[in-house]
Design an enzyme around this catalytic site. Structure first.
Site, PDB file in Angstrom:
ATOM      1  N   HIS A 190     -44.360  18.859  -4.172  1.00  7.57           N
ATOM      2  CA  HIS A 190     -45.103  19.439  -3.049  1.00  7.57           C
ATOM      3  C   HIS A 190     -46.068  18.430  -2.428  1.00  7.57           C
ATOM      4  CE1 HIS A 190     -48.554  21.590  -1.264  1.00  7.57           C
ATOM      5  NE2 HIS A 190     -47.585  22.315  -0.735  1.00  7.57           N
ATOM      6  N   CYS A 196     -32.862 -21.067   3.101  1.00 11.18           N
ATOM      7  CA  CYS A 196     -33.631 -19.958   2.527  1.00 11.18           C
ATOM      8  C   CYS A 196     -34.984 -20.425   2.016  1.00 11.18           C
ATOM      9  CB  CYS A 196     -32.843 -19.275   1.409  1.00 11.18           C
ATOM     10  SG  CYS A 196     -32.454 -20.372   0.025  1.00 11.18           S
TER      11      CYS A 196
END
Length: 806
Positions: A429, A760
């Protein structure tokens, strides 16, 4: 018959178009029972007491004006006023007697449902669910605003539960919610669903979404699971198991469970056989808490059902409709059932063209941590409230710290700067409401209410991946916003460097052509933590403390090596799935010996080297007798990703490969372990980070499918310095002409040999001019750190425009 005047409608008489008659929840149950039972989805039978019945009961009792008068001028920000008037309205409804013309068809329908299941006069157990006619509109979720009652048995219990459902249209949280959203209290009505209970009290239940709840990534089903009835997961009373299944390859027939994380699952809700209550919570045995609730067959089945339900509703509505679904397993029959389904109302409404990035600019002491909900940061004074009856002591812009929340907490949740709970998973919730309100929330901390004191100044960060942190003090952070539609497309492929699988889904929304570097080291360090040789030779480990840690981490694995394979495969799988079908280049492990020694059990298997940076690392390990068994585990993990998960977009990259002879040996080891270059499209690249890779570029081109330049090591070895030494750090510079000449040379060599070449290393992420230099050289792809993608893409576009004469 005039359906608008019916008191009872069975599920097979209802469709998704009947929300005005039976509310969102019942309309959806009817739709699935009618349309999807035929394709194998199990939905328990039942019937709806219509919204017309609700209006009829109130009008017959003559209480409507009294309710309106009571709610007139209500101030929902005044907790006492809300509490007093809400209580008064509920009492009005609870004191109504059902007229005979309503009572009779309810009892008759219940008896028919009993007969359908038992063929005799026995009472069956049912769930009694509220279903409001305004439920689950596109911009608001009314789910949880009204009550559900489980294990209701017999006519008297049923009628009492129905009356309490009607009254729950006016719970404090429902009144507050409607006021906030501007909905008229009297244009909404309440239908009640009566559904045969699934005996999940004897097995398991949970919630699943056909979208990632945190990022809105569409290609996964996210499943949570706990023991017993499902209310504990919905309410956040437990920390459940969490599973991710990748939809595109699932639909191709693959077993694509890309992530499995166990929850603590301390309690479970079962039937209360004493008769004093309908249900109760009991403790879960430790052995069950440590194992996964669902086996892989059931995870796959649920994921397939989620896809079918999502596809059906998307077709029915004529637009993409991700779904929020509750499931249950019957402990008597072993069957799975769907007991609810509603549209997801948060991520599906977000504009993904606008990227909002929260960046924590400083770090403080970590007070508590749990699972992050969303990607935002909030700060303020903590207000520790353990009992819902004390919510009137909460002030605007404080941080709510509590055990767990349920819908009764909602009147103050909307005032909070952030929320922190001890219990709950990412479908509880607190998580659902925080997402809807757009506030950061950390759930499942286990200790927040103990370690955080009322009045403490704290910062709640959900901007650091799957783990959420509560820091001491009010820390500085910034929010960056980007309009992704305004980012230009570039000829040079822009890829991303990524190590943390938890960030992959969110990072996939950046403009990109895939992942140029996925580091295994982060996954091994963070998720596995154990040296692979310690798993292979577990029985002979001398370090008792290390052995105990390994036993704890690998509790559910009889074969300890499978722990390494599974965790590494799941980490790689999350990254590969996030960017599928784009290339994801995974670099094989590149720890140095001193870093391997720091893994659990590692000291017994690692040499002491004077200079590990240029010692036993990368390719030289993979074929060595002392390590190749461990390397085989990496290969098996990669094979699992490509062949079991179906993620054939994964390419493999070999780091620190000094000679072509080494390259050939590594390829042979890979082949022995099921990774044959060229088979099923497998490409193998090599890191270009040693001068020999550049100088023998022609020869390396004959062995590998492409190159990825690593500027850190290439600069270190070209300039002959230790990049970790502060004494020579001022000399270390990737922009040095010697380094740039190396880079230019390998780009030219690769292209001459029809090989792909990318970069990279950190240089283009750090230096705008280096990125522009790479474009000038004609590099195929540039892989960047995530924080540099937007700004460097703009620089590259600028340089490409200049080179084209634009």
């Amino acid at each position: 018959m005039d359906r608008n005047k019916e008191f009872i409608l069975w599920f097979d008489q209802i469709s998704i178009n009947d929300v005005p008659l039976v509310g969102g929840k019942n309309a959806s149950l009817g739709e699935m029972y009618r349309e999807l039972s035929g394709v194998g989805i199990n939905v328990p039978n039942g019937f709806a007491i219509t919204a017309h019945s609700y209006r009829y009961v109130l009008e017959k009792a003559g209480v409507m004006e009294k309710i309106k008068k009571t709610l007139k001028d209500i101030d929902t920000k005044d907790m006492e006023d809300l509490k007093e008037k809400g209580h008064a309205v509920r009492n009005i409804i609870l004191n109504i007697e059902f007229p005979e013309e309503i009572k009779k068809p309810i009892i008759e329908a219940y008896r028919n449902l009993c007969g359908a299941y038992f063929n005799d006069k026995r009472d069956i157990d049912v769930a009694v669910r509220s279903s409001a006619t305004a439920e689950d509109l596109a911009d608001a979720s009314f789910a949880g605003q009204q009550e559900t009652y489980l294990n209701v048995k017999g006519e008297a219990q049923l009628l009492q539960a129905c009356k309490r459902c009607l009254a729950s249209l006016f719970t404090n949280r429902a009144i507050s919610y409607r006021e906030e959203k501007g909905f008229d209290h009297f244009s909404a009505a309440l239908s009640i669903g009566i559904q045969k209970m699934v005996r999940s009290d004897l097995a398991s239940s949970g919630v699943m979404f056909s979208i990632d709840t945190e990022t809105g990534f569409r290609n996964v089903v996210f499943i949570t699971a706990g023991y017993g009835l499902g209310e504990n997961i919905v309410q956040g009373a437990i920390n459940p198991d969490e599973y991710y299944v990748f939809k595109p390859t699932l639909k191709q027939g693959y077993n694509s469970i890309i992530s499995k994380n166990p929850g603590s699952k301390e309690i479970k809700m079962v039937y209360d056989q004493s008769g004093s209550k309908h249900t109760k919570n009991v403790k879960v045995e430790l052995k069950d808490r440590k194992r996964f609730v669902l086996d892989e067959e059931k995870i796959i089945k649920l994921a397939k059902w989620a896809c079918i339900i999502e596809d059906h509703y998307s077709w029915k509505k004529g637009r993409y409709m991700p779904m929020d679904i509750e499931w249950a397993e019957d402990g008597k029959t072993g069957e799975l059932f769907i007991v609810q389904a509603r549209p997801e109302t948060v991520q599906s409404q977000k504009n993904k063209a606008i990227l909002e990035e929260y960046i924590l600019k400083e770090k403080g002491n970590v007070l508590s941590k749990g699972k992050s909900v969303g990607q935002k940061i909030g700060k303020g004074k903590a207000n520790v409230i353990k009992d819902v009856h004390n919510i009137d002591k909460f002030n605007e812009n404080e941080i709510l710290v509590t055990e767990m929340t349920d819908p009764d907490w909602e009147p103050i949740m909307k005032k909070a700067a952030a929320i922190v709970t001890n219990r709950g998973g990412r479908t509880c919730h607190a998580a659902i409401i925080s997402r809807e309100l757009g506030i950061p929330c950390v759930v499942g901390t286990e200790d927040a209410t103990d370690v955080i004191k009322k009045g403490n100044e704290i910062t709640v960060s959900c901007a650091e991946g799957e783990e959420g942190f509560v820091y001491k003090g009010l820390l500085d952070f910034e929010v960056k916003k980007y309009n992704l539609e305004s980012i230009p497309k570039t000829k040079t492929k822009i890829m991303i460097n990524i190590g943390n699988p938890e960030e992959a889904f969110e990072l996939s929304f950046l403009p990109n052509s895939g992942v140029g570097l996925a580091r295994e080291e982060f996954i091994i360090n963070s998720y596995i933590k154990i040296h692979p040789k310690a798993l292979l030779d577990f029985e002979n480990i001398k370090d008792k403390k290390a052995k105990k840690k390994i036993e704890k981490l690998t509790y559910s694995y009889e074969d300890k090596t499978l722990f390494f394979i599974d965790k590494l495969a799941q980490g790689i799988g999350m990254i590969a799935a996030a960017f599928y079908p784009k290339d994801v280049i995974v670099r094989l492990s590149d720890f140095k010996s001193n870093e391997y020694a720091n893994l659990i059990g590692g000291k017994e298997f690692e040499p002491e080297e004077d200079n590990p940076m240029i010692g036993w690392r990368g390719a030289s390990r993979y074929y060595n007798e002392k390590y190749k068994e461990a390397f085989a585990l990496e290969c098996r993990a990669l094979k699992k990703v490509r062949e079991e998960f179906g993620l054939n977009n994964v390419k493999v990259m070999v780091p620190f490969c000094r000679t072509t002879k080494e390259g050939k040996k590594v390829l042979r080891e890979m082949e022995k372990n099921g990774l044959r270059q060229g088979e099923k499209g497998l490409e193998v690249y090599v890191m270009c980070e040693i001068p020999s890779n550049v100088l023998l570029g022609e020869e390396f081109s004959e062995i590998f499918d492409g190159f990825s330049i690593g500027t850190n090591d290439l600069t270190q070895l070209t300039l002959g310095l230790d990049r970790d030494s502060e004494l020579v750090s001022d000399i270390f510079d990737e922009r040095n002409d010697a380094v740039k000449n190396m880079v230019r040379k390998i780009i030219n060599t690769a292209h001459r040999n029809n090989r792909k070449v990318g970069i990279c290393g950190d240089a283009p992420s750090t230096f705008k001019e280096f990125a522009q230099f790479l474009v000038e050289c004609g590099i195929d792809s540039i892989s960047l750190s995530p924080d540099a993608v937007i700004r460097t893409t703009l620089s590259i576009a600028e340089e490409e425009k200049k080179l084209s004469g634009g």
